[in-house]
Design an enzyme around this catalytic site. Structure first.
Site, short mmCIF file in Angstrom:
data_model
loop_
_atom_site.label_atom_id
_atom_site.label_comp_id
_atom_site.label_asym_id
_atom_site.label_seq_id
_atom_site.Cartn_x
_atom_site.Cartn_y
_atom_site.Cartn_z
N LEU A 185 0.82 -1.21 0.00
CA LEU A 185 0.00 0.00 0.00
C LEU A 185 0.85 1.25 0.00
CD1 LEU A 185 -2.82 -0.97 2.56
CD2 LEU A 185 -2.97 -0.92 0.07
N GLY A 217 -2.71 -3.94 -2.96
CA GLY A 217 -2.69 -4.49 -1.61
C GLY A 217 -3.36 -5.83 -1.52
N TYR A 232 -10.25 -7.36 6.15
CA TYR A 232 -9.52 -6.12 5.82
C TYR A 232 -9.08 -6.04 4.35
CZ TYR A 232 -4.94 -8.38 7.10
OH TYR A 232 -3.85 -9.16 7.22
N GLU A 233 -8.69 -4.83 3.98
CA GLU A 233 -8.33 -4.49 2.59
C GLU A 233 -9.41 -4.98 1.61
OE1 GLU A 233 -4.33 -4.44 1.33
OE2 GLU A 233 -3.56 -4.20 3.36
N GLY A 234 -10.66 -4.71 1.96
CA GLY A 234 -11.79 -5.12 1.13
C GLY A 234 -12.35 -6.44 1.61
#
Lengths: 379, 249
Positions: free
Chosen positions: A92, A241, A361-363
């Site tokens: 990221l 990411g 997390y991260e989507g």
């Protein structure tokens, strides 16, 4: 099609595996105490894993994404807290700065980040803006030569250990997501304060906090891209990411599987090894197939990124699938271990707790399905 | 000052050992290859000495006798930090042949310290280091568990039964090293891996040593027999079994 790895890729995987072996000595204790892996991160940076994909002209390793996901998988087999620190920093933050930053920003930040001297954090989620990232409440008011930041960010990985924040904030609320900016913020800027350490279910040795901004002055030169590029930047960074988190989820699954395989060849029940019972052998077969599938998706996503192709669809598929099978495989790993699996000593209960976060997390997995379905319906 | 580290390319110690159908060789078709663990420790120590020498040690060279398949192992040594490498292009037939080939390839460079692992983890012959020093006409110190350089003096610690022997050899010499020489092997860094292909790997023709050993046949160890439990009161049965079945009393 070529499924062969290069000599360097094999060497990187082995180096990551050797490093991960050392993590095993205190991973259970660090998880229990929610203790940050300070000296492990120091070694990780000395080995060059914190800047492995960055251009050598900024001091990075210049490695490809395939090498990176192979390394992340190996580390995640043992310790996802260390893996997520590495993933956020690499996929990221440093990736975002290198890909979209100005030359000034790259020269200022990348050389000190590839050495691990400064760690990065990515501040997007808010108390009321997680999956709905367009609803940013944090404000970055345009004050001529600087922005004035006010607001709160939640669930920030590396919030405490990091020195370089990329903060996503709203400058022109009337323009909705087209008014959002991404700013590089030094953590020691006056007006930044941290909430308490989050007491998490898993990945407990990574530090997660909320971060509050009160009249924080950020120079204009720290904005990434044009005015209003912030939301697009965040989505692009998250696309990259995802490959890292997919690799992490794959590693959790593979770690749980490898431990189960080993255990099934040692533990006896009803007069024979449990691996000789079909009930266990079939579980192992299912795990192996899922892991192979996930690995192929993760590697394909990395290959697409390395060859400059669009990796957003396959990256989302990889993240969705790897996270879901990490949950399934680690749950079955606990089942194979029986009572031993439910206690900390055998690692698999921890892997199961870690797996859960990869679906969030991260989507979240649901967001990945939004991305995937939109793409397949559009094409 | 120059250091030479002899490295063997050996199957990973976790490799499952299988023999070929006629039992004339070990089947290593699917083996992963690594630097012999003792040699890797020797290399680690050589690099530590170089780093602490403030430029006094110019370079650390690694040498191996092997075909092209040994190159990934050599490049790993370069990635860990060796400055250059020599590969003698010949199959490592036996300790005699390897020691002779290394001595011929090493002669020209006048190395000050030559390090060899105490044994290789494949055949565990423990013969090569001594033979090498003989071919080079150099003194050798065996079972070295510590090696320091203080000023111009090399100080070596040998583990001997019941204690330690401290030796101060004159250079050049051959040190045959064992566990303890370095704390743990080094993991190559990303930069090291990236640099490995750019470092010199010199392939030299073999001097033509003939192996003196012939491998006739291999035998896998007998599978472990099942454990027989005998009740405490049946001492007679135990004695009888030890006499007639186990034949150890």
């Amino acid at each position: 099609m070529n499924f062969e790895f290069t000599e360097e890729q094999i060497m990187i995987k082995q180096a990551a595996r050797d490093f991960a072996k050392k993590l095993e000595t205190d991973v259970i204790e660090r998880d229990y105490k929610a203790e940050f892996p300070t000296h492990q991160i120091k070694e990780l940076s000395e080995l060059g894993f914190l800047g492995m994909m960055i251009d050598p002209k900024y001091g990075g390793g210049g490695m490809d994404s395939l090498s990176y996901v192979m390394a992340l998988e190996e580390i995640s087999k043992v310790d996802s807290s260390v893996a997520v620190i590495m993933s956020v920093h690499n996929s990221l933050v440093t990736y975002g700065i290198e890909k979209y930053g100005t030359e000034f920003q790259k020269e200022k930040y990348l050389p000190i980040m590839v050495t691990g001297e400064k760690i990065g954090a990515f501040l997007l989620s808010e108390p009321e803006a997680g999956s709905d990232a367009t609803s940013q409440k944090t404000l970055a008011e345009d004050k001529g030569d600087h922005y004035l930041l006010n607001g709160t960010k939640n669930w920030i990985t590396n919030a405490h250990c990091a020195d370089v924040y990329i903060v996503i904030a709203q400058t022109h609320p009337e323009k909705k997501h087209h008014g959002i900016n991404a700013l590089i913020v030094d953590k020691n800027t006056p007006g930044i304060s941290l909430g308490p350490h989050e007491d998490k279910m898993g990945m407990r040795s990574s530090d997660t906090h909320s971060v509050m901004f009160t009249d924080v002055k950020v120079p204009k030169e720290n904005r990434i891209g044009e005015d209003g590029f912030g939301f697009k930047f965040a989505m692009k960074a998250l696309e990259a990411g995802r490959i890292g988190i997919a690799a992490q989820a794959l590693g959790i699954a593979a770690g749980a599987y490898e431990r189960s395989l080993q255990y099934s060849k040692e533990r006896k029940a009803f007069g024979k090894l449990i691996s000789q019972h079909q009930a266990i052998a079939f579980k192992l077969a299912d795990m192996a197939v899922k892991i192979e599938n996930a690995r192929n998706l993760v590697h394909k996503a990395a290959w697409l990124k390395d060859t400059g192709k669009d990796f957003s669809l396959i990256g989302s598929m990889a993240k969705l699938y790897a996270a879901d099978i990490a949950m399934e495989v680690s749950t079955e790993a606990v089942q194979i271990h029986g009572g031993y699996g439910y206690v900390k000593e055998y690692h698999v209960e921890r892997l199961m707790r870690e797996a859960k976060l990869t679906q969030i997390y991260e989507g979240t997995s649901e967001i990945q399905k939004v991305v995937i379905s939109r793409r397949i319906l559009m094409d | 000052m120059k250091i030479l580290v002899c490295i063997s390319n050996v199957p990973d110690t976790t490799t499952k050992i299988k023999l070929t159908g006629d039992q004339s060789a070990v089947d290593l078709a699917n083996a992963q290859w690594i630097i012999n663990p003792w040699d890797e420790l020797a290399l680690t120590r050589a690099l530590e000495l170089k780093e602490a020498s403030a430029g006094k040690i110019d370079k650390v060279t690694v040498i191996t006798v092997g075909d092209k398949n040994a190159e990934p192992t050599i490049r790993k040594a370069l990635a860990i930090g060796a400055d250059d490498a020599i590969r003698v292009d010949a199959a490592p037939a036996d300790a005699f042949a390897v020691a002779y080939e290394v001595s011929e390839a090493a002669k020209a460079e006048n190395f000050d310290i030559i390090l060899c692992g105490i044994e290789s983890s494949d055949y565990n012959g423990s013969a090569m280091g001594g033979m090498l020093s003989e071919f080079l006409g150099l003194p050798s110190v065996s079972s070295v568990s510590k090696l320091e350089i203080e000023g111009d003096q090399v100080k070596v610690n040998r583990e001997i039964p019941g204690g330690n022997e401290l030796v101060e050899p004159e250079t050049p010499f051959v040190a045959i090293v064992q566990k303890g020489i370095a704390k743990e092997p080094r993991i190559p860094s990303m930069r090291g891996i990236m640099m490995a292909r750019k470092k010199p790997l010199n392939v030299v023709a073999p001097a033509g040593a003939t192996a003196l050993t012939e491998f006739v046949a291999y035998q896998p160890p007998q599978p472990k027999a099942a454990c027989k439990m005998i009740a405490a009161e049946n001492v007679g049965e135990l004695v009888e079994l030890l006499h007639n079945e186990a034949k150890i009393i």
